[in-house]
Enzyme design. Structure first.
Site, PDB file in Angstrom:
ATOM      1  CB  SER A   1       0.100  -6.923   1.594  1.00  0.00           C
ATOM      2  OG  SER A   1       0.355  -5.707  -0.244  1.00  0.00           O
TER       3      SER A   1
ATOM      4  CE  LYS B   1      -4.417  -4.606   3.559  1.00  0.00           C
ATOM      5  NZ  LYS B   1      -3.511  -5.406   2.712  1.00  0.00           N
TER       6      LYS B   1
ATOM      7  CB  SER C   1      -0.901  -2.924   1.373  1.00  0.00           C
ATOM      8  OG  SER C   1      -1.268  -4.235   1.334  1.00  0.00           O
TER       9      SER C   1
END
Lengths: 475, 483
Positions: free
Chosen positions: B176, B77, B152
């Site tokens: 997330s 990420k 997210s």
């Protein structure tokens, strides 16, 4: 109406730990710009602070030396504000839970010893340094993350003089404990003052102003004096004192408004979520307590009791760790404590002050000073010559025996040689002989002086006295 | 190849049926085929990846022992630092920020010879539940390109689901990892707070953030956790709790385990079809011998409010460093330093980020601090106590992961409150700091539905044990999107 001042001081001292408070970077002063930094002290995205345990130990040491309580469970907090030298735009400090609280420092006033309270001591990080150049502003982060303690006094001081004494004693204690080197010129000791006035005899506080930008103890004293006067005049003119921050202008010799209360920041303090609670156990505190050195007050008492030094002299000698160390080393090398004290209080400090130097800068080694004292006491040189030898030692750092030998400064103790000089002087000064006969004993002193001069200070003064009197009687 | 799991390709490598270089090349082929449509990647490092793959192949040829993760393509990420690659947090303000150091997890992965192929798209600064808040491009759900992958960590979830990586790392502050895992039909684990070092994870809310893996199945999850878990002296909040071999929890019997069903998580707002799937899941576990017990977690209803105060407060401070002074985006035409701050931050941050910075700044302000932040901290303590008490009675708590399946792009973008409700089942877990996993539990109209299992502190092993038993029984993890 008579007024009295109410003064509180906030002192920031850089700790002498080898590494920074939240990372492993060196705390060394200077160094090429932005070379003593890492992702943590540069506030890079993702970097996290880890509390340096040494910093906690140093702060506890300061707290113990300043008679504070040590708070066993505290937490770090964020103080949020935007400034280019603050890489995270928040400072990690302590808010509601300072590491140390409720201590005091003693200061010696004419009417006795006064305790000035210490409200709190907390640990925090220093910011970087903004450098303003013609082509723009740059930031050097070498100082970013250097550990600080902030020592907040209680509003217990009543004059600029008291504030200065508090600072001097605080500095001595921090140096003795080796918590901080307290070099104001390198910024490792900084001081802000809160000043207010009130009618003498009342107990309520007046509106205070905070004074910043004082770069020496002298500046602190002058700024506070100015501010007290300013506030008294303002009140007398029917004006109101406003709560504000003022800046000391060294050149103009006055305090100038920096920002008003309305412009004060809301720092939005909250517990630092990147760190866990700081727990200090009894064992940690006890270990530090056991490692505390002899502090100035204790040392002073010992000098008075053990060495029989006058209170004043003992106070001066213990006013800095380095000076006390110099004195003790001189004594350890064989000098009589009183002689050592007299020499240090006299020639040593006078010469240093003349040159605007401190004891750390002196070339004369304690053992050489002890040797010099020995040369006087065993009659090798006279006191007058000793002062000349000391001057040479001060310049060159040479040992006194070498100087005495090379320059032929050994004391003349040969009676016949001195008697010859005496007679020569008496022959040249018949008026003095006449005066002496007429009962003016002062004349003898003049003759002694002339004899010493003629011998270039090398004649043994006791012998000179004796022989002058003998020869005068003969005439 | 792209449909295989981490442990399946590992076996192929061990049998020398494929080299790491071939595997890496095939992954880049897959990415070039589908990522235009998915939008999972913000950055690729083909050169670095192939170099690493070659190194591992050489090690294997020399007969050296290699890590389980060695030579297998994975991605990270974009809020986790990888030295030399950009770490943008999908924000304009960090568009050109190249990380000068490795995050702790990155270091661990590199030590284990993982092949890092790129950085993954996300909601800006991990704020969002749909990955639509990326400043660069939107991520699409591999099961339906008109729908969001969740957020997210939407890029991390979508990449695994679409076979663009064998596993990925994400971060979870309020759901997330779990919510996008649920919406994309993959396994996502949020470990106990402190289980994995946060060093090098760009902080959103420091007291809630936790890094975790996305994998194709539960077995893979155990292997990745083995590598990234553990104490780190660079993160004072990382726990000094010993790391177990999590694979020992695989293939275990769950007979007699107590599973708690909190009634508050099955109330109003839960899509009835999802409820049905979760109830089926409960039946499966019952059949496997687990003991099902209804419990109550009444404080959970305050979790979302507590979350938005604490997370926003911390974020307002954590994001203060992005100011245009030292790195990242700097606005042009500023008058003085304050103007530079205002313009750089106004132009550099997106709406959702600004909304949360303002919320947090407000909550921490003088006069409001006690009413908001301090009170939220107190409620947090109550929620922690409630979970601790629950785990005296049960081994695992079972809930839905998300109240809905993947929603349409744009469907909730204009309604932040509705978007916030996407995390209603996941947020309490971050507040409590306990671990939770989302595993595929079924489908509604072809869209994946995740089931959340919550464990006691540092009991990731227990979660893996129950999850693996469920996975062996149901095989929902074997269903792949048609892309």
């Amino acid at each position: 109406m008579e007024f009295e001042a109410v003064i509180g001081l906030e002192v920031h001292a850089e700790l002498s730990t080898k590494t920074k408070i939240y990372c492993g970077c060196t705390t060394e002063f200077g160094g090429e710009q932005n070379t003593h930094c890492c992702p943590v002290c540069m506030g890079l995205p993702g970097a996290l602070p880890v509390l340096n345990k040494e910093v906690v130990s140093y702060a506890i040491k300061a707290g113990l030396a300043l008679n504070c309580e040590i708070n066993k469970e505290t937490y770090m907090a964020r103080k949020n504000y935007f400034y280019p030298d603050c890489p995270k735009n928040y400072q990690i400090t302590q808010d509601e839970t300072p590491l140390c609280s409720n201590g005091y420092i003693e200061i010696a006033l004419e009417d006795g010893v006064k305790k000035v309270g210490i409200h709190r001591i907390h640990i925090e990080e220093d910011a970087g340094k903004a450098l303003h150049r013609e082509d723009g502003t740059y930031v050097d982060f070498n100082r970013s993350g250097v550990p600080l303690i902030e020592i907040v006094s209680k509003p217990d001081m009543r004059s600029a003089q008291e504030a200065k004494m508090y600072l001097e004693n605080l500095k001595a204690i921090l140096q003795y404990t080796e918590v901080s080197d307290c070099k104001m010129e390198e910024g490792s000791l900084r001081c802000d003052a809160n000043v207010s006035i009130r009618p003498k005899g009342t107990s309520e506080f007046g509106v205070k102003t905070e004074i910043k930008n004082m770069n020496s103890f002298k500046a602190v004293e002058k700024a506070i004096e100015f501010e007290i006067k300013r506030q008294i005049e303002a009140i007398k003119n029917g004006e109101k004192i406003v709560q504000e921050t003022r800046r000391w202008d060294e050149v103009k010799g006055e305090t100038i408004v920096m920002r008003s209360k309305e412009e004060a920041h809301d720092y939005r303090y909250f517990p630092e979520p990147d760190m866990v609670y700081l727990e200090v156990d009894d064992k940690w505190i006890e270990n530090i307590k056991a490692s505390l050195p002899e502090l100035p007050e204790m040392k002073k008492a010992r000098y008075i009791n053990e060495y029989g030094l006058p209170d004043y002299d003992a106070g001066i000698l213990t006013s800095s760790k380095a000076l006390a160390g110099y004195f003790e080393e001189t004594v350890a090398k064989g000098a009589n404590p009183k002689d050592a004290s007299n020499w240090i209080m006299g020639e040593v400090l006078r010469t240093l002050n003349d040159r605007e130097m401190t004891i750390e800068d002196i070339k004369v080694k304690p053992e050489d000073l002890a040797k010099l004292i020995e040369l006087i006491n065993n009659g090798t040189i006279t006191g007058t010559i000793a002062k000349k030898v000391f001057k040479d030692m001060f310049e060159t750092g040479d040992n006194p025996e070498k100087i005495v030998k090379e320059k032929g400064m050994v004391q003349i103790s040969d009676e016949n040689a001195i008697r010859d000089i005496v007679n020569k002087v008496l022959d040249e000064n018949p008026q003095s002989v006449e005066d002496f006969k007429n009962g003016k004993t002062k004349a003898m002193g003049f003759v002694v002086g002339q004899v010493m001069k003629a011998s270039k200070g090398k004649a043994n003064p006791q012998l000179v006295n004796k022989l002058v009197e003998e020869e005068l009687q003969k005439r | 190849m792209h449909t295989k799991t981490l442990h399946e390709v590992k076996e192929l490598i061990n049998k020398k049926e494929i080299s790491c270089v071939e595997l890496t090349k095939s992954t880049f082929d897959r990415i070039s085929k589908v990522d235009d449509k998915i939008g999972a990647y913000l950055q690729l490092d083909e050169e670095g990846a192939l170099k690493k793959a070659r190194e591992v192949d050489e090690k294997i040829q020399r007969g050296e022992e290699t890590s389980f993760l060695a030579g297998i393509p994975m991605a990270i990420k974009d809020n986790i630092c990888v030295e030399g690659l950009k770490t943008t947090c999908a924000s304009k303000i960090l568009e050109n920020f190249v990380a000068p150091y490795d995050a702790h997890v990155t270091k661990k992965l590199k030590e284990n010879d993982a092949v890092i192929i790129g950085k993954l798209n996300m909601d800006e600064f991990a704020m969002g539940s749909s990955s639509e808040n990326s400043a660069f491009k939107k991520v699409k759900n591999p099961f339906d390109l008109e729908r969001v992958p969740g957020g997210s960590s939407g890029g991390s979830a979508a990449a695994v689901a679409a076979g663009e990586a064998y596993y990925t790392l994400g971060s979870d502050t309020g759901g997330s990892i779990r919510q996008p895992a649920s919406l994309c039909g993959v396994v996502g684990l949020k470990p106990t707070y402190g289980r994995i070092s946060r060093y090098g994870l760009v902080a959103f809310a420091s007291s809630l953030d936790q890094i975790g893996p996305f994998t194709k199945d539960v077995e893979d999850c155990a292997h990745v956790l083995n590598v990234i878990a553990g104490h780190d002296s660079m993160d004072s909040t990382s726990a000094k709790v010993e790391v177990e071999d999590y694979t020992k929890y695989l293939n275990q019997d769950i007979k007699g385990m107590k599973i708690g069903i909190p009634k508050e998580y099955f109330a109003e707002g839960l899509n009835p079809e999802i409820r049905g799937i979760i109830e089926n899941g409960i039946e499966v576990l019952k059949k496997l011998g687990a003991e099902i017990k209804e419990i109550s977690l009444p404080m959970s209803k305050y979790a979302l409010a507590v979350y938005y105060i604490l997370a926003s407060s911390e974020a307002s401070s954590n994001l203060a460093r992005f100011d245009g002074i030292r790195y990242g985006f700097r606005a042009e035409d500023f008058e003085d330093v304050v103007d530079l701050y205002v313009k750089s931050r106004s132009q550099g941050f997106g709406d959702e980020v600004k909304r949360r910075i303002m919320l947090g700044t407000y909550a921490l302000s003088a006069g409001y601090y006690d009413a908001y932040y301090k009170k939220a901290l107190k409620v947090r303590t109550l929620i922690i106590q409630e979970y601790k008490k629950a785990f005296e009675e049960v081994d695992v708590i079972l809930t839905p992961t998300s109240p809905t399946v993947a929603f349409k792009l744009g469907e909730k973008s204009n309604n932040p409150l509705e978007m916030y409700l996407s995390d209603i089942y996941t947020v309490p877990i971050n507040i409590a700091g306990v671990p939770a996993i989302s595993i595929p539990a079924g489908f509604v109209d072809g869209l994946p539905v995740g089931m959340q299992l919550i464990g006691d502190y540092f009991k990731e092993g227990t979660l893996l044990k129950v999850s693996h038993a469920f996975e062996r029984e149901t095989e929902f993890t074997k269903v792949k999107p048609s892309i």
